[in-house]
Every structure is written in structure tokens, then in C-alpha cells.
Design a protein around this motif. Structure first.
Motif, PDB file in Angstrom:
ATOM      1  N   ASP A 118      16.895  -5.249  11.419  1.00  0.00           N
ATOM      2  CA  ASP A 118      17.310  -4.520  10.221  1.00  0.00           C
ATOM      3  C   ASP A 118      16.101  -4.056   9.422  1.00  0.00           C
ATOM      4  O   ASP A 118      16.080  -2.941   8.894  1.00  0.00           O
ATOM      5  CB  ASP A 118      18.188  -5.399   9.328  1.00  0.00           C
ATOM      6  N   LEU A 119      15.090  -4.912   9.332  1.00  0.00           N
ATOM      7  CA  LEU A 119      13.880  -4.537   8.594  1.00  0.00           C
ATOM      8  C   LEU A 119      13.169  -3.372   9.273  1.00  0.00           C
ATOM      9  O   LEU A 119      12.668  -2.467   8.598  1.00  0.00           O
ATOM     10  CB  LEU A 119      12.946  -5.737   8.436  1.00  0.00           C
ATOM     11  N   LEU A 120      13.143  -3.373  10.602  1.00  0.00           N
ATOM     12  CA  LEU A 120      12.561  -2.233  11.327  1.00  0.00           C
ATOM     13  C   LEU A 120      13.377  -0.965  11.087  1.00  0.00           C
ATOM     14  O   LEU A 120      12.813   0.124  10.917  1.00  0.00           O
ATOM     15  CB  LEU A 120      12.479  -2.537  12.820  1.00  0.00           C
ATOM     16  N   THR A 121      14.686  -1.102  11.043  1.00  0.00           N
ATOM     17  CA  THR A 121      15.556   0.034  10.746  1.00  0.00           C
ATOM     18  C   THR A 121      15.273   0.571   9.349  1.00  0.00           C
ATOM     19  O   THR A 121      15.212   1.791   9.137  1.00  0.00           O
ATOM     20  CB  THR A 121      17.034  -0.378  10.871  1.00  0.00           C
ATOM     21  N   LEU A 122      15.072  -0.330   8.388  1.00  0.00           N
ATOM     22  CA  LEU A 122      14.763   0.074   7.019  1.00  0.00           C
ATOM     23  C   LEU A 122      13.430   0.813   6.960  1.00  0.00           C
ATOM     24  O   LEU A 122      13.322   1.857   6.315  1.00  0.00           O
ATOM     25  CB  LEU A 122      14.753  -1.138   6.094  1.00  0.00           C
ATOM     26  N   VAL A 123      12.422   0.298   7.654  1.00  0.00           N
ATOM     27  CA  VAL A 123      11.111   0.965   7.673  1.00  0.00           C
ATOM     28  C   VAL A 123      11.252   2.360   8.290  1.00  0.00           C
ATOM     29  O   VAL A 123      10.721   3.336   7.759  1.00  0.00           O
ATOM     30  CB  VAL A 123      10.069   0.113   8.443  1.00  0.00           C
TER      31      VAL A 123
END
Length: 98
Positions: free
Chosen positions: A48-53
Motif C-alpha cells: 500500500d505504501l508503494l502504491t501511495l508513493v
């Protein structure tokens, strides 16, 4: 979402909008203020954090971190908003440079 706004509160609003757009199911009904922790409070995982970035990079058409920089600490909504503010400042400098 408009990326023409400036200021910390506008960056926070933009980050909230990105989080809601990408993780509506996970964040429905949860508070999204500057102190909201992405993992502990919202339940986001590493993907999810990679998706946010990726969403931030797509929205602002520039990388979150430069090639020679350490990755930013993206633990809270406020920390993400600070990164967005830095990205905006860098973009404005690029627009002014000859």
C-alpha cells in the motif's frame, strides 16, 4: 485533484484525497489528520505504501526522492504532506530556473 494549491494545509488535503482515492475501503470512516499513522492507524501495508508513493509521483509528475537522496520517512499523513510540499517547492524552482 488540483495540484496548483500551495501551503501545508493544501498539501494535507491533497494527501487525504490521494489516500481516500487509493484506499477507500481501508480508510472509510477513519480520521486522516497530520498525526494519523499510515500503518498503525490505517492498516496500510508495504505494498500500500508503494502504491501511495506511485500515486504521489503520478499526481505531481516527479519522483518522491531524487537518485542521490535517502527515501523519506512516510509514517504519517503529515509526513507525506511534508514530502508533497518539498516536491511542490522543487517544481516551482524548476519552473523559475532559466
Amino acid at each position: 485533484m488540483s495540484t496548483n494549491r500551495t501551503g501545508p494545509s493544501d498539501a494535507l488535503a491533497d494527501v487525504r484525497a490521494l489516500i481516500n482515492a487509493n484506499f477507500a475501503t481501508k480508510v472509510a470512516g477513519r480520521r486522516l489528520d497530520g498525526d494519523t499513522h499510515l500503518v498503525h492507524d490505517l492498516g496500510l501495508d508495504s505494498m500500500d505504501l508503494l502504491t501511495l508513493v506511485a500515486a504521489i509521483e503520478n499526481e505531481f509528475d516527479q519522483p518522491v526522492v531524487g537518485a542521490d537522496e535517502p527515501p523519506p520517512e512516510l509514517s504519517t499523513v503529515g509526513a507525506v504532506a511534508e514530502v508533497v510540499e518539498r516536491m511542490r517547492a522543487a517544481a516551482e524552482q524548476d519552473d523559475v530556473a532559466p
